[in-house]
Write an enzyme that holds these catalytic residues in place. Sequence first.
Site, PDB file in Angstrom:
ATOM      1  N   CYS A  56     121.307-108.431-104.991  1.00  0.00           N
ATOM      2  CA  CYS A  56     120.370-107.462-104.412  1.00  0.00           C
ATOM      3  C   CYS A  56     121.129-106.537-103.470  1.00  0.00           C
ATOM      4  O   CYS A  56     122.337-106.680-103.275  1.00  0.00           O
ATOM      5  CB  CYS A  56     119.255-108.175-103.666  1.00  0.00           C
ATOM      6  SG  CYS A  56     119.878-109.141-102.285  1.00  0.00           S
ATOM      7  N   ASP A 100     122.014-120.340 -87.398  1.00  0.00           N
ATOM      8  CA  ASP A 100     123.410-120.344 -86.984  1.00  0.00           C
ATOM      9  C   ASP A 100     123.399-120.637 -85.478  1.00  0.00           C
ATOM     10  O   ASP A 100     122.369-120.453 -84.830  1.00  0.00           O
ATOM     11  CB  ASP A 100     124.003-118.964 -87.286  1.00  0.00           C
ATOM     12  CG  ASP A 100     125.382-118.804 -86.694  1.00  0.00           C
ATOM     13  OD1 ASP A 100     126.202-119.693 -86.906  1.00  0.00           O
ATOM     14  OD2 ASP A 100     125.609-117.800 -86.000  1.00  0.00           O
ATOM     15  N   CYS A 147      95.343 -94.515-109.830  1.00  0.00           N
ATOM     16  CA  CYS A 147      95.332 -95.987-109.842  1.00  0.00           C
ATOM     17  C   CYS A 147      96.646 -96.504-110.402  1.00  0.00           C
ATOM     18  O   CYS A 147      97.522 -95.726-110.773  1.00  0.00           O
ATOM     19  CB  CYS A 147      94.144 -96.521-110.646  1.00  0.00           C
ATOM     20  SG  CYS A 147      94.204 -96.069-112.374  1.00  0.00           S
TER      21      CYS A 147
END
Length: 987
Positions: free
Chosen positions: A59, A655, A137
């Site tokens: 991604c 972390d 729509c």
Amino acid sequence: MATKFLALACIRNDTGYGDLSPRPHYPSMPKYPKGVAAQQTNVENSRAKAVFSVMGMTCSACAGSVEKAVKRLPGIHEAVVDVLNNRAQVLFYPSYVNEETIRETIEDVGFEATLIQDETNEKATQVCRIRINGMTCTSCSSTIEQALQAIHGVLKAQVALATEEAEIHYDPKVVSHNQLMEVIEDTGFEAILISTGEDMNKIHLQVDGVRTHNSMRMIGNSLQALPGVQGIDMDPELHKISLSYKSDMTGPRNFINVIESTGSGRFKAKIFPEGGGGRETHKREEIKQYYRSFMWSLVFTIPVFLTSMIFMYIPGIKHGLDTKIVNMLTIGEMLRWVLATPVQFIIGRRFYTGSYKALRHGSANMDVLIALGTNAAYFYSVYTVLRAATSPDFEGTDFFETSSMLISFILLGKFLEVLAKGKTSEAIAKLMDLAPETATLLTLDDEGNVINEEEIDSRLIQKNDVIKIIPGAKVASDGYVLWGQSHVNESMITGEARPVAKRKGDLVIGGTLNENGVLHIKATRVGSESSLSQIVRLVESAQMAKAPVQKFADRISKYFVPTVIILSFSTWLAWFLAGKFNGYPESWIPSSMDSFQLALQFGISVMVIACPCALGLATPTAVMVGTGVGASQGVLIKGGQALESAHKVNCIVFDKTGTLTVGKPVVVNTKLLKNMVLRDFYELVAATEANSEHPLAKAIVEYAKKFREDEENPIWREAQDFVSITGHGVKAIVRNREIIVGNKSLMLDLKISIPIDAEEMLTETEEMAQTGILVSIDGELTGVLAISDPLKPGAYEAISILKSMDVKSIMVTGDNWGTARSIANEVGIETVIAEAKPDEKAEKVKEFQASGYTVAMVGDGINDSPALVAADVGMAIGAGTDIAIEAADIVLMKSNLEDVITAIDLSRKTFSRIRLNYIWALGYNLLGIPIAAGALFPSIRFRLPPWIAGAAMAASSVSVVCCSLLLKYYKRPKKLNNLEIRGIMIE
């Protein structure tokens, strides 16, 4: 015992006083290598280009982490990562860095990288955004999306109904943005280009005084010759010039100077006035358009309604309306026909246009239902009128009020819908309004004295300009303070409520508010590079992205309209046949109509009550409002995917350094063994440590500054005979006194005795995972300092709140086990994993996912990137101004852990709103269609006239949008309001 041993090992570390294992801080690198002037590196031939195949990216977060890591290297001019094609292109200076170093850096982030030899013409990917007018729509947006994705060269296309925009990733060598716009217009919608490319600065200038096309060309050639100009578009009719440029090489004031110099003062240039291009302008125009249409429809519809529904019961007027004109044709019928026709064909033209476009491309949308319903009512009425005019004994009933009232109510619904939809994107409008309109530009001489002040348009600010910010004014640009002290309110950007102190060298963010004191700042990031622009772009991208749950609505919308048409026809046919064959008593038929007309009304009601719009708006409107609310609170959610995943999170991996702790060593405790003033003690220690570059030495000096608050940069006494003893400490002569600062072994080596109470203090600090530093003055042990990377205030409370929300907290850190366990115990985390490398953190995240958890990873550093990407939701904490390139799904602008709770709670609230929207939209259709079809008519004689069904349909869309808008009033969990979590200021 093990804890003590580990802590002792920490003190005896051979890298200095001890190692707190802080996460390395990566400062932003300049475009050019350090120490090399811009003009030296401006030669294209000195740069090299390398193309890498990067495998494992899934991604844009992955691409962001790779790009960020590469840009940190010295000698990198530019790095662009294309996640769609698994490519990374890097422009670099070979004398400072080589391909192998770049490749290893990419692999350190957690991805497999291979250098692609001799590939200089690889596919470049561009992103353009286009506004699309006329969508009603999800069927419309799906049709455009499919048409775009079918084009050769388009890699990805997203069309958002709520924002009425398309974001298209394409190969500019194969297809241009003009061709993409043509495809959209061929689909039957209006396309307006918003932007091309994400990382380019662009400005539009208006040139006055141009009389010929030749003059315009001459200006264009002069501008094109400037270094840093990447592209130029000219519109001679409007006298408009659009320039794309590199902000580190040139800027808008240079362009204006060139234009005005070209014509010997004849030409004048200024920023092109904002016109019909902006999103807000378009929204306002659309609202006005629907309002005008609705008002005009009322002008014709009210008389139609009165003549058919009211005046029929007033004897005198009824007699006049029933007067025959030709055969059985009455004045009332003729009047209604004349009034209903402009509503049907002029005011209602948009429904014909929309349905034609949809049907032409093999899809059906809401316009098709409206056009069919109103046409059925209108043309049946025309048939009755014509038959009455030609027959001496036909008495029919017209439905002109049905068609005109239907159109009026639907226009009212659309007007309210666009009004409400406009409010869903208020967050972006508010962000854009943060930038001040003007700025005070300072001209400095060689010694840094101000020689001139000039007020300019803030859009004309260029990199390295010096800007004056007076009290009460907005900061005009990202930069750092050159001179002055003040407090700046950054809540509009970071959500941090408390004003932040600013002094020389501190960073400031454009759009924030200067509260007191005058500041001179140097602009470092302008135009599209600024934090404000990055946030706006991030929120816009988030609002473009579809949440996975929206696929459900998209699937339904494909079959919705055809199904409704079939149901409508079946309803009419069933009632018509039942009436024809006496399937129900004649007493059921109202006196004003026959069985055919009753059946027709049921059929039309079914057709117009069904609402695909409500389903299509359920998700995107909630996502828009949710992401906007998040941005206003300093929580940037990168789209519907992150929002949907975050509400399921039941396990958070934290972390340690910089996330649960401050991430910077500070003095947390001081114990004196001799009677002396603490200020005098620190004067001596700081004078000694000021010569050392060790992180612990810097922490001591910073702490000592607190005793001299009256001075901005205190000057310490000169230390003589300074000696640094590697792995142990330092010693020097200050004020004729011998000062030794270091660990226990240094004191023992120098034969300095350590008293029992000092030994006990050292043991205490070790047990608390702190580093103990001993100070000797003139051969006697005088004090013990405890240095630690302290826990963030409120960390314990934040973890306990998460526990109450049924979210499991886990700590994964690269630090040693002793420190990790000590911090975990202090904060209330039971599961701890220590000494984990960046790739091991990602593996641990995957293990928890395999155990059935939905995992969020909260981290702050580049070495957390693999884990941030591996998690279901990656949260970058304390990202501050560096927000656009974090490898995270959610960016938390502050360092406060409370924002983790806010992010999860906001996503839960937003998703519950999406669920509510779906329940309403689906429930409305599931209940409304049977009632409109006459399900209650046999038992209680209740039926929905078509115009009421149309009003209900319009109301359903409005109610869904309003339901989403209620998210604007989102409040953080009350537990956070009761909890005072203070920000930490580290001077």
